[in-house]
Design a protein around this motif. Structure first.
Motif, short mmCIF file in Angstrom:
data_model
loop_
_atom_site.label_atom_id
_atom_site.label_comp_id
_atom_site.label_asym_id
_atom_site.label_seq_id
_atom_site.Cartn_x
_atom_site.Cartn_y
_atom_site.Cartn_z
N ALA A 23 0.81 -1.23 0.00
CA ALA A 23 0.00 0.00 0.00
C ALA A 23 0.84 1.27 0.00
O ALA A 23 0.45 2.28 -0.59
CB ALA A 23 -0.93 -0.01 1.21
N PHE A 134 -6.23 1.62 27.20
CA PHE A 134 -7.24 1.53 26.16
C PHE A 134 -8.12 2.78 26.17
O PHE A 134 -8.51 3.30 25.13
CB PHE A 134 -8.07 0.28 26.45
CG PHE A 134 -8.86 -0.21 25.30
CD1 PHE A 134 -8.23 -0.65 24.15
CD2 PHE A 134 -10.23 -0.24 25.36
CE1 PHE A 134 -8.97 -1.12 23.07
CE2 PHE A 134 -10.98 -0.71 24.31
CZ PHE A 134 -10.34 -1.15 23.16
N LYS A 267 -7.18 13.64 11.35
CA LYS A 267 -7.95 12.95 10.31
C LYS A 267 -9.36 12.64 10.81
O LYS A 267 -10.33 12.76 10.05
CB LYS A 267 -7.24 11.64 9.93
CG LYS A 267 -6.03 11.85 9.03
CD LYS A 267 -6.08 10.87 7.88
CE LYS A 267 -4.95 11.10 6.90
NZ LYS A 267 -5.30 10.63 5.55
N VAL A 292 -3.70 14.83 3.76
CA VAL A 292 -4.25 14.38 2.48
C VAL A 292 -3.72 12.99 2.14
O VAL A 292 -4.42 12.16 1.58
CB VAL A 292 -3.88 15.39 1.36
CG1 VAL A 292 -4.42 14.94 0.02
CG2 VAL A 292 -4.38 16.78 1.70
N GLU A 293 -2.47 12.75 2.53
CA GLU A 293 -1.85 11.46 2.23
C GLU A 293 -2.45 10.37 3.14
O GLU A 293 -2.98 10.67 4.20
CB GLU A 293 -0.33 11.55 2.49
CG GLU A 293 0.40 12.47 1.53
CD GLU A 293 1.81 12.81 1.97
OE1 GLU A 293 2.46 13.59 1.26
OE2 GLU A 293 2.25 12.32 3.04
N PRO A 294 -2.30 9.10 2.73
CA PRO A 294 -2.80 8.03 3.60
C PRO A 294 -2.02 7.95 4.91
O PRO A 294 -0.83 8.30 4.95
CB PRO A 294 -2.60 6.76 2.76
CG PRO A 294 -1.73 7.13 1.64
CD PRO A 294 -1.77 8.60 1.46
N ILE A 295 -2.68 7.48 5.95
CA ILE A 295 -2.02 7.33 7.25
C ILE A 295 -0.79 6.44 7.13
O ILE A 295 0.24 6.69 7.77
CB ILE A 295 -3.02 6.73 8.28
CG1 ILE A 295 -3.98 7.83 8.78
CG2 ILE A 295 -2.31 6.08 9.46
CD1 ILE A 295 -5.02 7.36 9.75
N LEU A 296 -0.87 5.44 6.28
CA LEU A 296 0.25 4.50 6.14
C LEU A 296 1.49 5.15 5.52
O LEU A 296 2.57 4.56 5.53
CB LEU A 296 -0.17 3.28 5.30
CG LEU A 296 -1.18 2.34 5.97
CD1 LEU A 296 -1.55 1.21 5.04
CD2 LEU A 296 -0.63 1.79 7.28
N PHE B 14 -12.98 -2.68 18.96
CA PHE B 14 -12.23 -1.43 18.77
C PHE B 14 -11.15 -1.60 17.70
O PHE B 14 -11.02 -0.81 16.78
CB PHE B 14 -11.60 -0.98 20.09
CG PHE B 14 -10.78 0.29 19.98
CD1 PHE B 14 -11.39 1.53 20.09
CD2 PHE B 14 -9.42 0.24 19.74
CE1 PHE B 14 -10.65 2.70 19.97
CE2 PHE B 14 -8.66 1.40 19.62
CZ PHE B 14 -9.28 2.63 19.73
N TRP B 15 -10.36 -2.67 17.83
CA TRP B 15 -9.25 -2.85 16.88
C TRP B 15 -9.75 -3.22 15.49
O TRP B 15 -9.14 -2.83 14.49
CB TRP B 15 -8.25 -3.89 17.39
CG TRP B 15 -7.47 -3.39 18.58
CD1 TRP B 15 -7.38 -3.97 19.80
CD2 TRP B 15 -6.70 -2.17 18.67
NE1 TRP B 15 -6.61 -3.20 20.65
CE2 TRP B 15 -6.17 -2.10 19.98
CE3 TRP B 15 -6.40 -1.14 17.78
CZ2 TRP B 15 -5.38 -1.05 20.42
CZ3 TRP B 15 -5.60 -0.09 18.21
CH2 TRP B 15 -5.10 -0.05 19.51
N LEU B 22 -8.59 2.26 8.88
CA LEU B 22 -7.28 2.33 8.22
C LEU B 22 -7.38 1.89 6.75
O LEU B 22 -6.83 2.53 5.85
CB LEU B 22 -6.29 1.44 8.97
CG LEU B 22 -4.82 1.56 8.61
CD1 LEU B 22 -4.30 2.95 8.91
CD2 LEU B 22 -4.00 0.52 9.36
N ASP B 25 -9.21 4.62 4.89
CA ASP B 25 -8.31 5.77 4.66
C ASP B 25 -7.34 5.46 3.52
O ASP B 25 -7.11 6.31 2.65
CB ASP B 25 -7.54 6.07 5.96
CG ASP B 25 -6.47 7.13 5.76
OD1 ASP B 25 -6.84 8.31 5.65
OD2 ASP B 25 -5.28 6.78 5.70
N THR B 26 -6.80 4.25 3.52
CA THR B 26 -5.84 3.87 2.47
C THR B 26 -6.53 3.82 1.11
O THR B 26 -6.00 4.30 0.11
CB THR B 26 -5.22 2.49 2.79
OG1 THR B 26 -4.70 2.53 4.13
CG2 THR B 26 -4.10 2.14 1.84
N SER B 29 -7.43 7.32 -0.33
CA SER B 29 -6.32 8.15 -0.80
C SER B 29 -5.34 7.32 -1.63
O SER B 29 -4.14 7.59 -1.65
CB SER B 29 -5.61 8.81 0.39
OG SER B 29 -5.42 7.89 1.42
#
Lengths: 390, 55
Positions: A23, A134, A267, A292-296, B14-15, B22, B25-26, B29
């Protein structure tokens, strides 16, 4: 059954690294792998910055502080020569000595005792199944977002410019860092020795000594079991230093935690309709681009995600972790502390990892200022912690 | 449901939700591909990632 669950944990790690690589590229995949290593070591060695300080404040046990100083020395020795000769490919964690650093570090130190974990501690304990961490995680992320948003205003309060000891050459910078860490370790040991000398040996230590010597003349020679430096501490420091070096070589910057959590918070609020285009921090380059970019694609985010998985895997390696339910009051206090921690970490240019470890190992004076103020804050935090019944 | 089971269920949910976000989001974008050289050291490029020390 246990073998199968271990296989699943390893398979999950490899699949995750592969997915991140596909990714977001090979560098991000490598960083996810390093993050898993950080999480596994932190959880496996129970390498807590918060606990190490609290052990010293409450029981004069210096082991955690020694381990942290060993980590700083090793990280500095491994990375300062590289930083000095990299020509800008690698950068250290260097920040100015602002009023916001002083206030932020003190607040962070106090809050981390209430939240029972600092930046890295919250992530690995949340992954390890601690109900308290948590609860802290989301408020920490929101606080980090908000603190970053207000950071430019805090910096405007003034202060002194950054002091980067690398300007004097890496041998001098390393020598000063080693001297500083050695002094802290020596002082911690001296205080601990004095405290042990004043207090009678604990019943447990007495019993252990009785068994060991089989004689009644044990009291004078008795040394509490805690005087030995537990393997988990020094081995944890050693492994973390190696991972810290690898992170710097791969990412070009020191290991960090809080920036990524701020990105997650930003985000999240953006997705809920909060317009950040005019924000003093998130609305300007390069931070606006990172939203704007992906978190990854974000360095600290991907390391954090790996860290959480590494902690999940390490905590379940030998079966399900133990569960202890904290009181509602304790959870509420931790949630508020998480918010304060996230916010103050941005005032102080980072948490225990980005500012304390990263700053000192990069030979930046702000790391030492952060340490002094956060430790003072922790003394207050430990007292408040007792009041809320932790 | 006792406290422990409630927490473990919440923990898993939650996870899973975090993982779902995630992925979302991927995917949303995916047109943006930021792929620096695999190793920063020796890449010839200046470090450019975000860090809490201020960059």
């Amino acid at each position: 059954m246990r073998l199968f669950s271990r296989f699943l944990l390893v398979f999950g790690a490899l699949a995750g690294v592969l997915a991140v690589t596909l990714a977001a590229g090979l560098r991000q995949g490598l960083l996810a792998l390093l993050g898993i290593g950080f999480g596994a070591v932190l959880q496996g060695a129970r390498f807590g910055f918060t606990t190490g300080w609290r052990d010293f404040i409450e029981r004069r046990d210096p082991q955690g502080l020694w381990a942290q100083m060993l980590l700083m020395v090793l990280a500095a020795a491994l990375t300062l020569p590289l930083l000095a000769g990299s020509g800008g490919e690698l950068v250290g964690a260097v920040a100015p000595l602002t009023i916001s650093l002083v206030l932020g570090a003190f607040l962070f130190g106090a809050a981390m005792q209430l939240a029972d974990g600092c930046g890295s501690g919250t992530l690995y304990k949340a992954g390890g199944g601690s109900p308290l961490s948590f609860v802290v995680l989301p408020t920490f992320a929101f606080g980090s977002f908000l603190g970053a948003s207000h950071q430019p205003a805090w910096i405007e309060l003034g202060g002194l410019p950054a002091v980067d000891l690398l300007a004097f050459g890496w041998p001098t910078a390393l020598a000063l860092t080693v001297a500083g860490c050695s002094l802290v370790a020596w002082l911690a040991g001296r205080v601990a020795r004095n405290a042990r000398g004043d207090a009678p040996p604990s019943p447990q230590a007495v019993a252990e000594q009785l068994v060991r010597t089989g004689t009644a003349s044990f009291v004078a020679a008795a040394r509490p079991a805690q005087s030995r430096w537990a393997t988990r501490w020094w081995l944890g420091a050693l492994l973390l230093a190696v991972l810290y070096l690898a992170h710097l070589v791969v990412a070009g910057q020191p290991w960090g935690i809080v920036y990524g959590m701020g990105v997650w918070g930003a985000k999240a609020v953006s997705a809920l309709g909060w317009d950040l285009s005019g924000d003093a921090f998130w609305g300007v380059a390069p931070h606006a681009q990172r939203l704007v970019e992906p978190i990854l694609a974000d360095v600290t985010s991907v390391t954090n995600i790996g860290l959480i998985y590494g902690a999940i895997a390490a905590s379940r390696w030998n079966g399900a972790p133990k569960f202890t339910a904290p009181s509602g009051r304790r959870l509420a206090a931790a949630a508020v502390a998480g918010l304060v921690m996230g916010y103050s970490a941005r005032m102080a240019f980072g948490c225990n990892v980005g500012a304390y470890l990263g700053g000192i190992a990069s030979a930046s004076l702000h790391g030492w200022v952060w340490f002094a103020l956060a430790f003072a804050g922790s003394i207050v935090g430990v007292r408040i912690r007792r009041r809320v019944g932790a | 449901m006792d406290k422990e089971r409630l927490f473990r269920t919440g923990f898993a949910i939650f996870w899973l939700v975090a993982l779902g976000l995630l992925v979302l989001d991927t995917a949303s974008s995916s047109n943006i591909r930021v792929e620096p050289p695999p190793i920063a050291l020796g890449s010839g490029q200046a470090a450019s990632g975000g860090h809490c020390s201020g960059r």
